[in-house]
Every structure is written in structure tokens, then in C-alpha cells.
Scaffold this motif. Structure first.
Motif, short mmCIF file in Angstrom:
data_model
loop_
_atom_site.label_atom_id
_atom_site.label_comp_id
_atom_site.label_asym_id
_atom_site.label_seq_id
_atom_site.Cartn_x
_atom_site.Cartn_y
_atom_site.Cartn_z
N PHE A 1 0.83 -1.21 0.00
CA PHE A 1 0.00 0.00 0.00
C PHE A 1 0.87 1.26 0.00
O PHE A 1 0.67 2.17 -0.80
CB PHE A 1 -0.93 -0.01 1.22
CG PHE A 1 -1.64 1.29 1.44
CD1 PHE A 1 -2.72 1.65 0.64
CD2 PHE A 1 -1.25 2.16 2.43
CE1 PHE A 1 -3.38 2.85 0.83
CE2 PHE A 1 -1.89 3.36 2.63
CZ PHE A 1 -2.97 3.71 1.83
N GLU B 1 2.31 6.38 -7.07
CA GLU B 1 1.22 7.04 -7.78
C GLU B 1 0.94 8.45 -7.27
O GLU B 1 0.21 9.19 -7.90
CB GLU B 1 -0.06 6.20 -7.67
CG GLU B 1 0.07 4.78 -8.19
CD GLU B 1 0.40 4.72 -9.67
OE1 GLU B 1 -0.05 5.60 -10.42
OE2 GLU B 1 1.12 3.79 -10.06
N GLU C 1 -0.90 9.22 -4.86
CA GLU C 1 -2.32 9.29 -4.50
C GLU C 1 -2.70 8.01 -3.77
O GLU C 1 -1.99 7.01 -3.85
CB GLU C 1 -3.20 9.45 -5.74
CG GLU C 1 -3.19 8.26 -6.68
CD GLU C 1 -4.04 8.47 -7.92
OE1 GLU C 1 -4.38 9.63 -8.22
OE2 GLU C 1 -4.36 7.49 -8.58
N ILE C 2 -3.81 8.07 -3.05
CA ILE C 2 -4.34 6.87 -2.41
C ILE C 2 -4.91 5.99 -3.52
O ILE C 2 -5.64 6.49 -4.38
CB ILE C 2 -5.44 7.23 -1.38
CG1 ILE C 2 -4.91 8.20 -0.32
CG2 ILE C 2 -6.04 5.98 -0.75
CD1 ILE C 2 -3.80 7.66 0.53
N PRO C 3 -4.58 4.70 -3.56
CA PRO C 3 -4.96 3.86 -4.70
C PRO C 3 -6.43 3.41 -4.70
O PRO C 3 -6.76 2.39 -5.30
CB PRO C 3 -4.01 2.67 -4.58
CG PRO C 3 -3.69 2.58 -3.15
CD PRO C 3 -3.69 4.00 -2.64
N PHE C 4 -7.29 4.15 -4.05
CA PHE C 4 -8.72 3.89 -4.09
C PHE C 4 -9.44 5.17 -3.73
O PHE C 4 -8.84 6.10 -3.18
CB PHE C 4 -9.13 2.74 -3.15
CG PHE C 4 -8.55 2.85 -1.77
CD1 PHE C 4 -9.12 3.65 -0.80
CD2 PHE C 4 -7.40 2.14 -1.44
CE1 PHE C 4 -8.57 3.75 0.47
CE2 PHE C 4 -6.85 2.22 -0.18
CZ PHE C 4 -7.43 3.04 0.78
N LYS C 5 -10.71 5.25 -4.05
CA LYS C 5 -11.49 6.46 -3.81
C LYS C 5 -11.77 6.60 -2.32
O LYS C 5 -12.21 5.66 -1.66
CB LYS C 5 -12.80 6.40 -4.58
CG LYS C 5 -13.65 7.63 -4.41
CD LYS C 5 -14.93 7.53 -5.20
CE LYS C 5 -15.78 8.75 -4.93
NZ LYS C 5 -17.06 8.69 -5.59
N ILE C 6 -11.51 7.79 -1.80
CA ILE C 6 -11.88 8.14 -0.43
C ILE C 6 -12.87 9.29 -0.53
O ILE C 6 -12.60 10.29 -1.19
CB ILE C 6 -10.65 8.57 0.39
CG1 ILE C 6 -9.67 7.41 0.52
CG2 ILE C 6 -11.07 9.08 1.76
CD1 ILE C 6 -8.41 7.74 1.26
N SER C 7 -14.00 9.13 0.09
CA SER C 7 -15.05 10.14 -0.04
C SER C 7 -15.65 10.45 1.32
O SER C 7 -15.85 9.56 2.13
CB SER C 7 -16.14 9.63 -0.97
OG SER C 7 -17.22 10.53 -1.02
#
Length: 96
Positions: A36, A43, A45-51
Motif C-alpha cells: 500500500f 502514484e 495518490e491513495i490507490p482507491f477512492k476516499i469520499s
């Protein structure tokens, strides 16, 4: 390369579930966290969407109507709980 340690606190059940998935993937917890971290650095960035938007948020009339219909179906099917019970559970689980 020099090694360092990171101490984190997490929910015990979450850790058990995470360990289980990691084991299925052939990883231990440390290796998974390193994967992770490397992805974040690579990248940038965080490798998944955080909302921050809760799952009950809607953007269109159609989504609102679907949520209302879903709630009505739950009521008609008896999938309801007294508010007092829900609030008690939230307080016990999250300290709210």
C-alpha cells in the motif's frame, strides 16, 4: 535499506479480517502495508477512492426516489428497529 517500525491502532475485528484476506493473497500484514505504501508513493495518490460523502447521499431525483422506495420496501417487509435501540448500539459501538 534501513528498516523502521510503525505502530498503529485499529479495530480488532478489522485486523483479523485483514489478516485473513492477506493470508489468502500470500501476504502478511507487514507486506500488505508495504505494498500500500509503495503504491501511494509511486502514484502520489491513495490507490482507491476516499469520499466524505455518506452512502445515503443522492445526486439526482432518480437516486432520491430509489432511496425512498428502498426505505418503504424495508418498512413494508418489517426490516425496522426502534430508534432507541439504534442509538444505544451506536453509543456502544462508537462512543457517540
Amino acid at each position: 535499506m534501513a528498516q523502521t517500525s510503525i505502530n498503529i491502532r485499529t479495530d480488532e475485528n478489522l485486523k483479523v479480517q485483514f489478516d485473513s484476506v492477506c493470508n489468502e493473497l500470500g501476504l502478511n500484514l507487514s507486506a500488505a502495508i508495504n505494498v500500500f505504501m509503495r503504491a501511494v508513493v509511486r502514484e502520489r495518490e491513495i490507490p482507491f477512492k476516499i469520499s466524505a460523502a455518506p452512502s445515503f447521499m443522492v445526486n439526482t431525483r432518480e437516486e432520491l426516489r430509489a432511496k425512498i422506495d428502498e426505505g418503504l420496501a424495508d418498512i413494508e417487509a418489517g426490516r425496522v428497529r426502534p430508534a432507541e435501540e439504534v442509538f444505544r448500539d451506536l453509543e456502544e459501538k462508537y462512543g457517540l
